[in-house]
Design an enzyme around this catalytic site. Structure first.
Site, PDB file in Angstrom:
ATOM      1  CE1 TYR A  56      -3.110  -2.846   0.678  1.00 25.91           C
ATOM      2  CE2 TYR A  56      -3.240  -2.616   2.269  1.00 25.91           C
ATOM      3  CZ  TYR A  56      -3.827  -3.430   1.495  1.00 25.91           C
ATOM      4  OH  TYR A  56      -4.380  -4.680   1.533  1.00 25.91           O
ATOM      5  CG  HIS A 140      -1.141  -8.949   0.084  1.00 27.90           C
ATOM      6  ND1 HIS A 140      -0.500  -7.074   0.081  1.00 27.90           N
ATOM      7  CD2 HIS A 140      -2.175  -8.366  -0.256  1.00 27.90           C
ATOM      8  CE1 HIS A 140      -1.477  -6.533  -0.017  1.00 27.90           C
ATOM      9  NE2 HIS A 140      -2.620  -7.086  -0.282  1.00 27.90           N
TER      10      HIS A 140
END
Length: 325
Positions: A56, A140
């Site tokens: 992110y 992830h």
């Protein structure tokens, strides 16, 4: 704000969690002051579960999340981050990140689910956040690297859990089929499911949700607004759905859901956050937020009382699967 335990671990989360994607400048720039305001508002609202990732904003989200924790009691917070991408420094040369985050391209992402890669990623995350431990560590976005994540990444997480370095482990993906396989073949504590158990998408009811119930694995529901379509009381004609324009049939269904909500004096966002938590496997929902105003609106909506008649009406109109409790 209620707390729930994750699987058989000792880790607990608040039922509403703060999703750190927008803190990385997802789709629009975000300055430090606005990000800090959003995080403070979440804390004031009683949110104590904060989820982030190196992905992110190539580290920006982790750094900003860590800054919130400075001077606050660490034991009262549950912090999760993710592994699978290492951040390698590079000269941005005036370029912006190419993966949807509006930040300078100071790093590039390198996929790595090896034991060494997982440990290095965790060390880097701890340094960026300025903390001494992570409560929940997740593989992830492993959809295209699933065998590597299953055969190398999962054992690395299990080793870290056995060493007491992290409290709980799991994976965050949108692919419920692969997550089901992970649940069935490993000893994970939790899965973070993105966008596949929402008011509009019940895909996970076919496999993942029963598998988690059977094996005592918790689900954290992410992307409960399906990237924006369910985030307002009445979706606009150009509202996004799963990071693209909403197809007409999906938009019509969202408006039908809004009709039922309004008939009972509640709103679509209130239903969207409440729906996943009705399933016994779901421990919490994570909502991405980027401003103080967004946090306050979502926290207020999350606390709304939902009449039971809403759910029976949604089932009778074929808008909610009968299996969705």
């Amino acid at each position: 704000m209620r707390w729930n335990q994750l699987g058989k671990s000792d880790v607990r989360i608040t039922e509403l969690g703060f999703g750190g994607g927008p803190l990385g400048g997802l789709f629009a720039p975000l300055d430090d002051r606005t990000a800090a305001g959003a995080l403070r508002a979440a804390w004031d609202a009683g949110i104590r579960y904060f989820d982030t990732s190196p992905h992110y904003g190539i580290g920006h989200s982790e750094r900003r999340t860590g800054e919130l924790l400075h001077g606050r009691p660490r034991d009262g917070v549950t912090l999760s981050t993710k592994v699978g991408r290492l951040l390698v420094p590079q000269d941005p040369a005036g370029r912006m990140d190419k993966e949807g985050f509006m930040v300078p391209a100071t790093h590039r992402r390198v996929w790595d689910f090896t034991r060494d890669g997982v440990r290095r990623s965790l060390e880097d995350s701890l340094r960026r956040m300025g903390v001494d431990r992570i409560d929940l560590l997740l593989l992830h976005d492993a959809e295209e690297h699933f065998e590597d994540a299953l055969r190398e990444g999962y054992p690395a997480l299990a080793e870290l859990r056995a060493e007491g370095v992290v409290g709980a482990i799991g994976a965050g993906m949108y692919d419920h089929v692969r997550l089901t396989r992970l649940v069935e073949e490993t000893d994970v504590d939790v899965v973070m499911l993105s966008g596949r158990y929402t008011l509009l998408d019940h895909s996970a009811l076919d496999d993942l949700m029963p598998a988690c119930t059977d094996r005592g694995v918790s689900v954290v529901a992410a992307s409960v607004f399906n990237s924006g379509l369910l985030a307002t009381p009445r979706p606009a004609e150009d509202a996004p759905y799963d990071y693209a324009s909403a197809p007409p049939r999906v938009l019509r269904r969202a408006h039908r859901l809004a009709d039922v909500a309004e008939a009972h004096g509640v709103t679509l966002p209130q239903l969207a956050m409440a729906f996943p938590l009705r399933h016994p496997a779901v421990a919490g929902v994570v909502v991405g937020m980027r401003s103080e105003g967004e946090v306050r609106r979502n926290a207020e909506a999350f606390g709304a009382r939902i009449p039971e008649g809403v759910w029976s009406d949604l089932r009778s109109e074929g808008l909610v699967d009968e299996r969705a409790s």
